[in-house]
Enzyme design. Structure first.
Site, PDB file in Angstrom:
ATOM      1  N   ASP A   1       0.876  -1.179   0.000  1.00  0.00           N
ATOM      2  CA  ASP A   1       0.000   0.000   0.000  1.00  0.00           C
ATOM      3  C   ASP A   1       0.911   1.227   0.000  1.00  0.00           C
ATOM      4  O   ASP A   1       2.127   1.106   0.148  1.00  0.00           O
ATOM      5  CB  ASP A   1      -0.871  -0.004   1.278  1.00  0.00           C
ATOM      6  CG  ASP A   1      -1.758   1.233   1.395  1.00  0.00           C
ATOM      7  OD1 ASP A   1      -2.411   1.585   0.396  1.00  0.00           O
ATOM      8  OD2 ASP A   1      -1.786   1.861   2.473  1.00  0.00           O
ATOM      9  N   SER A   2       0.301   2.396  -0.137  1.00  0.00           N
ATOM     10  CA  SER A   2       1.091   3.621  -0.078  1.00  0.00           C
ATOM     11  C   SER A   2       1.519   3.939   1.363  1.00  0.00           C
ATOM     12  O   SER A   2       2.390   4.768   1.570  1.00  0.00           O
ATOM     13  CB  SER A   2       0.267   4.785  -0.626  1.00  0.00           C
ATOM     14  OG  SER A   2      -0.947   4.884   0.086  1.00  0.00           O
TER      15      SER A   2
ATOM     16  N   CYS B   1      -4.316  -1.517  -1.775  1.00  0.00           N
ATOM     17  CA  CYS B   1      -4.521  -0.086  -1.959  1.00  0.00           C
ATOM     18  C   CYS B   1      -5.514   0.061  -3.107  1.00  0.00           C
ATOM     19  O   CYS B   1      -5.301  -0.505  -4.190  1.00  0.00           O
ATOM     20  CB  CYS B   1      -3.184   0.552  -2.313  1.00  0.00           C
ATOM     21  SG  CYS B   1      -3.298   2.273  -2.820  1.00  0.00           S
ATOM     22  N   ASN B   2      -6.595   0.768  -2.859  1.00  0.00           N
ATOM     23  CA  ASN B   2      -7.612   0.932  -3.910  1.00  0.00           C
ATOM     24  C   ASN B   2      -7.091   1.750  -5.073  1.00  0.00           C
ATOM     25  O   ASN B   2      -7.416   1.495  -6.225  1.00  0.00           O
ATOM     26  CB  ASN B   2      -8.848   1.618  -3.342  1.00  0.00           C
ATOM     27  CG  ASN B   2      -9.684   0.679  -2.523  1.00  0.00           C
ATOM     28  OD1 ASN B   2     -10.612   0.076  -3.033  1.00  0.00           O
ATOM     29  ND2 ASN B   2      -9.346   0.507  -1.258  1.00  0.00           N
TER      30      ASN B   2
ATOM     31  N   GLU C   1      -3.315   9.031   8.148  1.00  0.00           N
ATOM     32  CA  GLU C   1      -1.875   8.763   8.177  1.00  0.00           C
ATOM     33  C   GLU C   1      -1.181   9.631   9.236  1.00  0.00           C
ATOM     34  O   GLU C   1      -0.222   9.223   9.865  1.00  0.00           O
ATOM     35  CB  GLU C   1      -1.305   9.039   6.784  1.00  0.00           C
ATOM     36  CG  GLU C   1       0.010   8.392   6.486  1.00  0.00           C
ATOM     37  CD  GLU C   1      -0.092   6.900   6.147  1.00  0.00           C
ATOM     38  OE1 GLU C   1       0.897   6.213   6.395  1.00  0.00           O
ATOM     39  OE2 GLU C   1      -1.134   6.435   5.640  1.00  0.00           O
TER      40      GLU C   1
ATOM     41  N   CYS D   1     -10.998   2.786   0.169  1.00  0.00           N
ATOM     42  CA  CYS D   1      -9.616   3.166   0.477  1.00  0.00           C
ATOM     43  C   CYS D   1      -9.253   2.340   1.704  1.00  0.00           C
ATOM     44  O   CYS D   1     -10.028   2.303   2.681  1.00  0.00           O
ATOM     45  CB  CYS D   1      -9.528   4.660   0.787  1.00  0.00           C
ATOM     46  SG  CYS D   1      -7.886   5.158   1.361  1.00  0.00           S
TER      47      CYS D   1
ATOM     48  N   HIS E   1      -7.314   2.816   3.980  1.00  0.00           N
ATOM     49  CA  HIS E   1      -7.110   3.571   5.223  1.00  0.00           C
ATOM     50  C   HIS E   1      -8.408   3.695   6.032  1.00  0.00           C
ATOM     51  O   HIS E   1      -8.369   3.896   7.236  1.00  0.00           O
ATOM     52  CB  HIS E   1      -6.643   5.010   4.913  1.00  0.00           C
ATOM     53  CG  HIS E   1      -5.201   5.126   4.557  1.00  0.00           C
ATOM     54  ND1 HIS E   1      -4.673   4.595   3.414  1.00  0.00           N
ATOM     55  CD2 HIS E   1      -4.165   5.728   5.196  1.00  0.00           C
ATOM     56  CE1 HIS E   1      -3.379   4.874   3.361  1.00  0.00           C
ATOM     57  NE2 HIS E   1      -3.050   5.559   4.423  1.00  0.00           N
TER      58      HIS E   1
HETATM   59  N1  DGL Z   1      -4.770   3.396   0.957  1.00  0.00           N
HETATM   60  C1  DGL Z   1      -4.842   3.937  -0.340  1.00  0.00           C
HETATM   61  C2  DGL Z   1      -6.105   3.444  -1.055  1.00  0.00           C
HETATM   62  O1  DGL Z   1      -6.667   2.447  -0.686  1.00  0.00           O
HETATM   63  C3  DGL Z   1      -4.784   5.373  -0.601  1.00  0.00           C
HETATM   64  C4  DGL Z   1      -4.099   6.382   0.170  1.00  0.00           C
HETATM   65  C5  DGL Z   1      -3.275   7.245  -0.758  1.00  0.00           C
HETATM   66  O2  DGL Z   1      -3.782   8.199  -1.362  1.00  0.00           O
HETATM   67  O3  DGL Z   1      -2.102   6.918  -0.868  1.00  0.00           O
HETATM   68  O4  DGL Z   1      -6.527   4.069  -2.010  1.00  0.00           O
END
Ligand code: DGL
Length: 274
Positions: A17-18, A80-81, A161, A193, A195
């Site tokens: 993921d990011s 990560c979406n 975050e 997402c 997160h």
């Molecule tokens: N966790 C990431 C997602 O599922 C996105 C967060 C980001 O913008 O990096 O999209």
């Protein structure tokens, strides 16, 4: 990139993921499949992905997939979406037969499309995820009687975050997004997402428990299990050592990781772009 050694059931599952969001997926996989060894990569150096150009997201994802292949992963979960909506096909093609690649969108689309008593689905996610229209297109393709309304909520991932959840600030931001006319009168909301499970309770509070909140972590974990079982790669017995890598060390990342894996988690700093 040389081909990885032949994978075995004891080979690790790679997850990326990011940032910390993918830990919600890692946690669900760990709970459902405690015998599996996990290798996690959080690309904190490039966070947030949601506002990056598609070419950048694809390039980061391919580099991370290579890193996970170098560790002999039998499966790569794009937790990560944003990366799933933009880079899934590219990563899958790049990895080829070396490992199974799983995204977080297709398993959720399959589940939501067959849900009973739902007519209007809301989707919230980063700008890149919402712009890709991945959820709306795929859900309607599988169930054309469903109406899908999507809203970009770009402040939520960086907010989480930075450790802002379950407090006054997060509630104000969440309320301001969820009250937008675009996602009024929905009876289910997809947290698109990884997160967002961290603010699921606050989202549920906003809706007073009256709508279904779809969080992908458990759905994806079940899909991982089915997929490993189908390819006879499910591991039983003791898991190996889990490893957690980040491309840039941040204090808030370290603190947030403890929410999931308590003090057992030791972060390793690995810059893949030097
Ligand atoms: N966790 C990431 C997602 O599922 C996105 C967060 C980001 O913008 O990096 O999209």
């Amino acid at each position: 990139m040389k081909a990885s050694k032949t994978v075995k059931s004891s080979s690790p599952i790679g997850i990326f993921d990011s940032g910390i969001g993918g830990l919600t997926v890692a946690d669900a996989i760990h709970k459902l499949l405690p015998s599996e060894t996990l290798i996690y990569f959080g690309d904190t150096a490039h966070l947030p992905y949601g506002d990056k150009a598609p070419e950048s997201i694809r390039a980061y994802s391919v580099r991370i997939a290579d890193f996970l292949l170098e560790h002999g992963c039998k499966m790569i979960v794009i937790a990560c979406n944003t990366a799933s909506s933009i880079a899934y096909e590219t990563v899958k093609e790049h990895v080829g037969g070396r490992a199974t690649v799983i995204d977080v969108i297709n398993p959720v689309v399959a589940e939501v499309s067959s849900m009973k008593k739902i007519t209007h689905v809301g989707v919230i996610g980063t700008r890149a995820t919402i712009r890709s229209n991945a959820y709306a297109t795929r859900i309607v393709r599988q169930n054309e009687s469903l109406k899908v309304s999507s809203l970009a909520t770009p402040l939520l991932a960086p907010m989480i975050e930075e450790g802002f959840f379950n407090n006054k600030i997060s509630r104000t931001v969440i309320n301001s997004y969820l009250s937008r006319p675009k996602i009024k009168k929905i009876d289910a909301l997809i947290l698109a997402c990884t997160h967002y499970p961290l603010i699921k309770a606050e989202i549920n509070e906003y809706y007073k428990g009256n709508i279904t909140i779809v969080d992908s972590a458990a759905i994806v974990a079940r899909f991982v299990k089915q997929s490993l079982a189908a390819s006879k790669l499910l591991h039983s017995g003791k898991a190996g050592k889990h490893r957690f890598y980040i491309s840039d060390f941040t204090k808030s990342f370290e603190q947030s990781t403890k929410i999931f894996f308590k003090d057992k988690l030791k972060l390793e700093h690995k810059n893949l772009w030097k």
